[in-house]
Structures are given as structure tokens and as C-alpha cells.
Design an enzyme around this catalytic site. Sequence first.
Site, short mmCIF file in Angstrom:
data_model
loop_
_atom_site.label_atom_id
_atom_site.label_comp_id
_atom_site.label_asym_id
_atom_site.label_seq_id
_atom_site.Cartn_x
_atom_site.Cartn_y
_atom_site.Cartn_z
N ALA A 71 77.63 28.13 61.90
CA ALA A 71 76.55 28.26 62.88
C ALA A 71 76.35 29.73 63.20
O ALA A 71 77.24 30.40 63.73
CB ALA A 71 76.89 27.47 64.15
N TYR A 194 74.60 21.12 70.53
CA TYR A 194 74.05 22.44 70.75
C TYR A 194 72.59 22.32 71.18
O TYR A 194 72.06 21.22 71.30
CB TYR A 194 74.28 23.31 69.52
N ARG A 242 70.06 19.94 60.42
CA ARG A 242 71.25 19.12 60.69
C ARG A 242 71.04 18.40 62.01
O ARG A 242 70.70 19.02 63.03
CB ARG A 242 72.52 19.97 60.75
N LEU A 311 84.74 13.39 56.52
CA LEU A 311 85.91 12.82 55.86
C LEU A 311 85.57 12.26 54.48
O LEU A 311 85.98 11.18 54.10
CB LEU A 311 86.57 11.75 56.73
N GLY A 333 83.87 19.50 54.32
CA GLY A 333 84.32 20.42 55.34
C GLY A 333 85.79 20.69 55.22
O GLY A 333 86.23 21.58 54.49
N ARG A 334 86.58 19.88 55.91
CA ARG A 334 88.03 20.10 55.91
C ARG A 334 88.64 20.06 54.49
O ARG A 334 89.54 20.83 54.17
CB ARG A 334 88.72 19.07 56.81
#
Length: 369
Positions: A71, A194, A242, A311, A333-334
Amino acid sequence: MGITDNGSALASAMTTLLFEPLTIGTFTFRNRVWLAPMCQYSAVDGVPNEWHLVHLGARASGGFGLVLTEATAVVPEGRISPDDTGIWNDEQTREWTRIVGFIHARGAAAGVQLAHAGRKASVNAPWDGLESIANDDGGWTTVGPSAVAFPGYKAPRELRLDEIKALPSLFADAARRSLKAGFDVVELHAAHGYLLHEFLSPLSNERTDVYGGSHENRARLLIETTRAVREVWPRDKPLFVRISATDWTDGGVTVEESVLTTALLKDAGADLIDVSTGGNVKARIPVSPGYQVEAAAIVRSGGLPVSAVGLITTPRQAEQILQDKKADAVMLGREALRDPHWPLRAQHELGVDPVSTPWPVQYERAAWH
């Protein structure tokens, strides 16, 4: 392209979609495995540095088709923390240009996520507690559609009507800088509680003017922002948005409402919806592998391509999402933090010809044969 039977392949007769190019408008991504935006809390005065070069560059070398920044704030007060990146001045733009150049040299597309944190701004980095920073300690006054605090954070100041009307131009200015830096994709961050999400959700938007109440009114700022960015962002470069498809809370954003938002975004010039969920209020979220994929599949009915995130960890799982037409691309992501070369490993596990995801020549000795 056939998939070999190596214990983790889907089926020998199936065509692999993860490594098929994806064309949106006139722009083509080399594959459908993309790096999700993830805050690094490692910038100084909004300026990206060597950390961002290595973090993003490694994933470009690792075979991702699109590498998205974290971001990136359109104004100083739009940062989540004082350590976030920005793109509101020339120094930041110059440093992003250097990073984008490296990403391109590795054959990946480069995208920037433009953001304003709204009422969730002015907090410490997660490893320092992710708590509101007092103005006297280097924080700042946060803003939102209404003076409703995110649980545990300081209350924001309600934006005046003239301030709201000025916001789309701030995102458009950031898009101009993004174009100068060489980015291929701009993504508007309207998720995770946000500012743009705060307007969309009745849980944070209590306004009674043209920016509150009905879905059309709550979506107005996002649509105006999308139109403003589309006016300055070339048609041959994709514009993503998004969203959090659901707040996971009664009275909040629903997946069905997000389909309506998608239709409005399509008319405003968006090219793809990056579907996430949650983040605007504390909620009980049933986290499990691929827990947001079904929301992406439903949002896809709104008439735009979508990416799925959340995930997604194994090549087989990611491939199945695309085979089932629940998304047009997947974001990691992770798992991408754990394995910067995930696409290269996935190519091997799915039995895909390495030519579709070329190894850097420096790493070819590690390629599976």
C-alpha cells in the site's frame, strides 16, 4: 501443455492455466501467479529503498507474472504507519523508477497499489504494537467518512464535503507519478478498512449526504476516484481495484453488494477486481485454505476478471482455482514470503515446460529436469 503425473499434478490430460499468459485489454502478463501487496514498514519519509528493491526484485526473479508494491500512500497522512512507502513527491518517484526497472529486467510486470489509510492511519509497525501514535509522538490526525474509530484506535476527524471532492485528484496525481516511474498496473486500495473501504461500509460510514446512506452514495467516492485515475492512466495499462467483498459482520458490506460495486467499477473504467475480505471492523473470520476464493467467484459475476487471494499455498490448489473458473489469476502473500521462487517450484510440480517460466540464468543450475 500437459501435466505430468508426479504425485502433485491435477491430471495428465488437463491444460495448466497458472502459466498461461493473461491478457487484460491489450496488456499481457506472462503468467497468472502474482505477488500480493504486503506492507513492509521499512521506508523513510515514504521513500522505498534497498529492502523494497530486494523484496520485490526477488519475486520478479522467482517467476511471478505481476509484482505489486505494498500500500503506497498518495499523501503523507494516508500512510498506515510512518514507515510506509508513498508516491506523492519526486524523490519517491525516482526510487520507484529504479525498482520498476529491475522488475522489468526480470520479465515481470510491475504494479503499484495506491492507498489512503483513513481512520486506520498513524499507527506503529506490527512489531511495535500496531497501536495509534499520538500526534505529539510523530503521529497525525486521522480522517474518515465519519468520526467513528476503528476498534482500539483513536477516532478520526470526519471529512468535510470539499475534502472528499478533492480526494480523487490526489489519487490521479499519484497515478501520474506511477506512470512516470514506469509501472504497468495501478491498483486502487479499497479494502481492509482503509479510506475507500470506509466509505463503502455502513459500519464506518454514517454520513447523510451524497456520500452516505444508499449503496450508490457509499460507492460514490470509489467510483469518482476510479474515473479520475482512468482519465490519466493509459487505456493500454490495466487498472485494478482491491475490495473487501464482505465485512464478515451483520450490517456491513456483503458479497452480493460487492457484485453491484463491481458493475459500477466496470463502467468507471476498472479492468480487474482484486478480491479480498474483511479489515474494516473486528470480526470472526473463518480462516482456512482459500477462504476468500468463493467470494472472488461470486464477484466475478459482476462482469470483470478477478484475482483470488488468501491462504493459497500449493500449486495444485492454485491451479484448481483457475480450472474451476473461480478467478482469472491468483495472488500469493505469506507463501511468497516463504518462497520467493514459488512459481519456479510450481512449474516443476505441475510438470510445465520451464520455457513458460524462465529461470534467471544465474539460477539455471538449480532448475529441475
